[in-house]
Scaffold this active site. Structure first.
Site, PDB file in Angstrom:
ATOM      1  N   GLU A   1      -1.215  -7.052   1.866  1.00 22.86           N
ATOM      2  CA  GLU A   1      -0.270  -6.534   2.496  1.00 22.86           C
ATOM      3  C   GLU A   1      -0.051  -5.911   3.905  1.00 22.86           C
ATOM      4  O   GLU A   1      -1.323  -5.503   3.695  1.00 22.86           O
ATOM      5  CB  GLU A   1       0.356  -5.026   1.891  1.00 22.86           C
TER       6      GLU A   1
ATOM      7  N   ARG B   1       3.440  -0.335  10.271  1.00 22.76           N
ATOM      8  CA  ARG B   1       4.032   0.584  10.876  1.00 22.76           C
ATOM      9  C   ARG B   1       3.417   0.998  12.100  1.00 22.76           C
ATOM     10  O   ARG B   1       3.704   2.314  12.749  1.00 22.76           O
ATOM     11  CB  ARG B   1       3.253   2.021  10.354  1.00 22.76           C
TER      12      ARG B   1
ATOM     13  N   THR C   1       6.197  -1.189   4.304  1.00 20.56           N
ATOM     14  CA  THR C   1       6.816  -0.508   4.709  1.00 20.56           C
ATOM     15  C   THR C   1       8.345  -0.792   5.028  1.00 20.56           C
ATOM     16  O   THR C   1       9.085  -0.451   6.380  1.00 20.56           O
ATOM     17  CB  THR C   1       6.637   0.123   6.523  1.00 20.56           C
TER      18      THR C   1
ATOM     19  N   LYS D   1       6.630  -0.853  -6.828  1.00 24.52           N
ATOM     20  CA  LYS D   1       5.174  -0.063  -6.890  1.00 24.52           C
ATOM     21  C   LYS D   1       5.639   1.658  -6.596  1.00 24.52           C
ATOM     22  O   LYS D   1       6.911   1.743  -6.500  1.00 24.52           O
ATOM     23  CB  LYS D   1       5.247  -0.032  -4.848  1.00 24.52           C
TER      24      LYS D   1
END
Ligand code: 3PG
Length: 207
Positions: A41, A45, A69, A129
């Site tokens: 992943e 960010r 994100t 998650k």
């Protein structure tokens, strides 16, 4: 459509890549592949994140690369344009879940409480998650949820380390654990890629 856990296959570690440059992102990806990782992943960010996804897809074509994100339609579109193999969100809302409804790749929505779990389940998700896992009740919370949501399984992230990952993986409703502990900021800064490989190997040797 394939589920997220099907994409993961036997891999129970979801390694997270957070890097400031394309070069760092590629070096981390290569170090993870050297530890037999086939899915990573990239958290969106940093300015370089989308380009890191693109370069990993180009240079390491066998690696499944997902975008994390993802919190709105704009970011979702950037992630899909970069050919992300899956989408992960840190949290959810009705509007985000509605935007994700037609997503062409598997989605792992993030939850942090029972109400989130129910909302995600209402939208048809059975794999979630838990984020940030350690601040959202951790192992005790997941254990309590197993009695209520018997059809939901989790990939906790946030506060997972080499020393506590097994407690999570021992739970019947946990299919994987994720985190950045396998690619620490200090190692990235110093270019210590062999430490990334070693940490990924260590993480996978305990399950
Ligand atoms: C995530 O996006 O899942 C978290 O930032 C990972 O948390 P960690 O840095 O505590 O592993």
């Amino acid at each position: 459509m394939e589920t997220f856990s099907t994409l993961m296959g036997k891999q129970t570690l979801l390694p997270i890549i957070q890097a400031d440059t394309i070069e760092q992102g590629l070096a981390i990806g290569k170090a993870m592949v050297a530890a037999d990782i086939h899915l990573v992943e990239v958290v969106l960010r940093t300015e370089a994140s989308i380009d890191i996804i693109k370069v990993l897809k180009k240079e390491l074509p066998a690696l499944k690369v997902g975008a994390g994100t993802v919190i709105d339609a704009g970011i979702l579109n950037q992630a899909l344009d970069a050919k992300s193999d899956f989408i992960i969100t840190p949290t959810l809302s009705t509007s985000l879940l509605t935007q994700l409804a037609n997503c062409p790749v598997p989605v792992l929505p993030g939850v942090s409480n029972a109400a989130d779990i129910l909302l995600a389940r209402d939208f048809g998700y059975c794999q979630l998650k838990l984020f940030p896992a350690s601040l959202s009740g951790g192992v005790a919370f997941l254990s309590a949820m197993s009695a209520v949501f018997r059809d939901i399984t989790f990939c906790p992230t946030g506060g997972i380390t080499q020393s506590n990952q097994q407690e999570y993986l021992d739970l019947a409703n946990v299919f994987a654990v994720g985190g950045t502990w396998v690619a620490k900021p200090d190692w990235i800064k110093m270019g210590q890629w062999s430490k990334v490989t070693a940490a990924c190997k260590a993480a996978q040797s305990v399950d």
